[in-house]
Design a protein around this motif. Sequence first.
Motif, short mmCIF file in Angstrom:
data_model
loop_
_atom_site.label_atom_id
_atom_site.label_comp_id
_atom_site.label_asym_id
_atom_site.label_seq_id
_atom_site.Cartn_x
_atom_site.Cartn_y
_atom_site.Cartn_z
N LEU A 22 -18.05 -4.62 -5.25
CA LEU A 22 -16.79 -4.16 -4.61
C LEU A 22 -17.40 -2.93 -3.85
O LEU A 22 -16.97 -2.79 -2.63
CB LEU A 22 -15.56 -3.65 -5.49
N GLU A 29 -18.53 -3.07 4.82
CA GLU A 29 -17.22 -3.13 5.80
C GLU A 29 -16.98 -1.78 6.55
O GLU A 29 -16.70 -1.77 7.52
CB GLU A 29 -16.27 -3.85 5.18
N LEU A 33 -16.63 -1.17 10.47
CA LEU A 33 -15.65 -0.47 11.10
C LEU A 33 -15.86 0.72 11.77
O LEU A 33 -15.28 0.92 13.06
CB LEU A 33 -14.29 -0.49 10.14
N THR A 109 -8.50 8.22 3.30
CA THR A 109 -8.55 6.96 4.10
C THR A 109 -7.28 6.33 4.26
O THR A 109 -6.86 5.94 5.28
CB THR A 109 -9.40 5.65 3.44
N ARG A 110 -6.22 6.44 3.18
CA ARG A 110 -5.03 5.74 3.43
C ARG A 110 -4.00 6.75 4.02
O ARG A 110 -4.07 8.04 3.81
CB ARG A 110 -4.55 5.43 2.20
N LEU B 22 -8.62 -4.20 5.45
CA LEU B 22 -9.61 -3.66 4.71
C LEU B 22 -8.98 -2.68 3.48
O LEU B 22 -9.20 -2.87 2.18
CB LEU B 22 -10.64 -3.09 5.36
N ILE B 23 -8.27 -1.74 3.91
CA ILE B 23 -7.62 -0.73 3.36
C ILE B 23 -6.61 -1.39 2.08
O ILE B 23 -6.82 -1.21 1.01
CB ILE B 23 -6.84 0.29 4.16
N ARG B 25 -6.85 -4.61 1.12
CA ARG B 25 -7.65 -5.35 0.25
C ARG B 25 -8.29 -4.64 -0.52
O ARG B 25 -8.14 -4.75 -1.84
CB ARG B 25 -8.75 -6.03 1.04
N SER B 26 -8.87 -3.57 -0.26
CA SER B 26 -9.70 -2.60 -1.35
C SER B 26 -8.85 -1.89 -2.15
O SER B 26 -8.93 -1.81 -3.52
CB SER B 26 -10.79 -1.70 -0.71
N CYS B 27 -7.58 -1.42 -1.64
CA CYS B 27 -6.69 -1.06 -2.58
C CYS B 27 -6.10 -1.89 -3.87
O CYS B 27 -6.26 -1.46 -5.03
CB CYS B 27 -5.25 -0.65 -1.74
N GLU B 29 -7.96 -4.55 -4.86
CA GLU B 29 -9.20 -4.87 -5.65
C GLU B 29 -9.39 -3.65 -6.73
O GLU B 29 -9.57 -4.03 -7.87
CB GLU B 29 -10.49 -5.38 -4.79
N GLU B 30 -9.09 -2.45 -6.05
CA GLU B 30 -9.38 -1.35 -6.96
C GLU B 30 -8.27 -1.38 -8.03
O GLU B 30 -8.60 -1.12 -9.22
CB GLU B 30 -9.40 -0.20 -6.21
#
Lengths: 334, 334
Positions: A22, A29, A33, A109-110, B22-23, B25-27, B29-30
């Motif tokens: 991950l 990715e 971006l 990031t968020r 992406l944000i 998705r990784s949220c 998965e995390e």
Amino acid sequence: MDEEVCRMTELSKELQDSAASLISRSCNEEASLRQRALSLHTSISNLRSSISSSLKKGNLHPQHALKLEEELGRARYLLTQGDAAAFLPTKSHGRFLRMFIGPLNVRATRKDVQLKVKEEYNSFRDRTALLFLVFPLLLLGLRSWTWDGCLPALPVQLYQAWLLFLYTGLALRENILRVNGSDIRPWWIYHHYCAMAMALISMTWEIEKQPDCSQKQKGVQLFLYWAIMQGVAMLLQNRYQRQRLYTRIALGKAQRMDVVWGETSGVDGQLWLLCPILFILQGFEAYVGVLLLQTALVGVVSEWQVITCGILLIVMAAGNFVNTVQTLLTKSRF
Amino acid sequence: MDEEVCRMTELSKELQDSAASLISRSCNEEASLRQRALSLHTSISNLRSSISSSLKKGNLHPQHALKLEEELGRARYLLTQGDAAAFLPTKSHGRFLRMFIGPLNVRATRKDVQLKVKEEYNSFRDRTALLFLVFPLLLLGLRSWTWDGCLPALPVQLYQAWLLFLYTGLALRENILRVNGSDIRPWWIYHHYCAMAMALISMTWEIEKQPDCSQKQKGVQLFLYWAIMQGVAMLLQNRYQRQRLYTRIALGKAQRMDVVWGETSGVDGQLWLLCPILFILQGFEAYVGVLLLQTALVGVVSEWQVITCGILLIVMAAGNFVNTVQTLLTKSRF
Ligand SMILES: CC(C)(COP(=O)(O)OP(=O)(O)OC[C@H]1O[C@@H](n2cnc3c(N)ncnc32)[C@H](O)[C@@H]1OP(=O)(O)O)[C@@H](O)C(=O)NCCC(=O)NCCS
Ligand SMILES: CC(C)(COP(=O)(O)OP(=O)(O)OC[C@H]1O[C@@H](n2cnc3c(N)ncnc32)[C@H](O)[C@@H]1OP(=O)(O)O)[C@@H](O)C(=O)NCCC(=O)NCCS
């Protein structure tokens, strides 16, 4: 039990693999971006300047140019304010931040995390603005009622130490907000560095004891007046800026990022009410500075601390004034 | 040109979508990794205690139990030191960190970033340890050669202000390291809070002028001696801990995380050389504290600042001693 232990080993290896994959995947990715965001950002800027140069050369109808610029502005707004903004190059962290917390990445990031950081900054300021008012009022009150016109050193110094930490915290948080994309003017951060210097210097002031203290404590008294004023300014400013933020959060939630373009106001009317009060406070700030210089030059208290604080206050007042005016000018251009 | 503008709008929308996806998705998965890591962590702990209870009840052969525990330890090590560690629940941020930088997440997900933060912390300490030695030595030197045995207030206070910021920075960085999984004992952070208090209090010390200053400046002098000592201790400690970190980075790069289990030393021999020197320094620290109390009680300088600093020094010396001994005990158990 042997089986269980085996399973744990298996599971921990699996978990390690998923975590590693991950992390490396999102690294890749994110890098791509970042590249796309950067190149789009430069293309938009280039296109913008070529539009305005065609306009100057007369190759483009003014109305048409305006339409193109508006559309381009919308694209730019989406890029710099939307989710992709997290992948644009960061503003540099600045020496102050690096000195205190090292090279850690402080960008969230968020978007919702960024807003939370900002909200917390506002509520931090709310909490402290009240104390800002209460402490010096209490000190000045006790001085006339209990302490016979003489401030004792310890409570004043405790208050000054508190101020120092408070301003350090504010300066750190504002630096962090800046990295997270806030448009805060650098001056407001420098202003807090100056305030830190004031607090530090005033701690080394000798707080004279009896007799004759009411004469010799003029400097400290003026310092406390300045603090009260800062509290009032902060409270007013907080009220206004909290409302601005709420408007923005509401708009963000409504997912209309690409529709709303430019300053989103309704709150901006309030600015014209707030500013006269701010100007008065700034005038008063400069006046306190002049009074400090006077006490030093007349010779009642001639420590270098008093002179330096006087100069700092005048510099801060001037800077605040200039920057408030510039903010108003920028806004009225919209 | 119209086409270009259209393309920009398209591109910015696409980018926004990729970024948002992406944000999110990784949220997700995390979040799932976080859950897996947490449940594995609890299962390992449970299994561990059930092994030791079976051992007590006699249901398990001691040698077998040892083997199981070792294997379990390896799984645990992989979980807590590998990439998955980033998804275990964080240690709470602590009031100090929250006061200064708010609710920002300071945990780095990637191992190499974590190591970079740690390396920078070490080099920050290296740079400052030298200044730690140079400044007070300079002040004491100038005192005897140029200033006729009398320290002027300004340079001393500048030095103390520098110390205050330095300790604040160290305390912040150590809190951040702790959140990033360092096993630093809480005491070493408290120790820096105490040192911050010392610096702050010593700034409000009145630095007496002529006549008779050499008597009245006993307190300041002792403070400077303490600072020199701190510099020496820091330099020694840095040398040792840098080597430890390099060993670790080398091992990390070799990707042998699951093979190396437990303390990875070769450096640990050095600890037995370092510790006697540290004990001497700690003894000296306590002695300076006692001297401070003495000057206050004999009545040469009877300000509360001197007494408080004396007590703080004794507390710090005792805490340092106890924690160094505990570190040694923990290590010798391996
Ligand atoms: C004049 C003023 C009301 C303008 O506020 P504003 O409308 O929010 O100004 P801008 O639109 O330029 O703000 C841009 C950003 O800077 C921030 N900002 C503006 N002034 C700030 C200040 N003084 N401190 C911290 N942040 C500030 C805003 O929150 C905004 O952040 P964002 O981009 O994350 O949303 C405000 O700057 C102010 O109150 N300044 C006067 C302070 C003063 O003089 N105090 C001392 C009096 S003695
Ligand atoms: C005794 C000592 C050398 C042990 O160091 P060590 O072997 O690194 O100790 P540990 O293995 O327990 O370290 C665990 C973690 O705490 C960190 N750490 C230990 N002591 C630390 C300290 N004093 N300051 C900051 N971090 C410290 C280590 O770097 C390590 O971090 P990591 O988990 O991220 O790798 C060290 O604690 C020390 O020098 N202490 C004495 C300081 C002192 O007394 N100074 C004043 C003298 S007047």
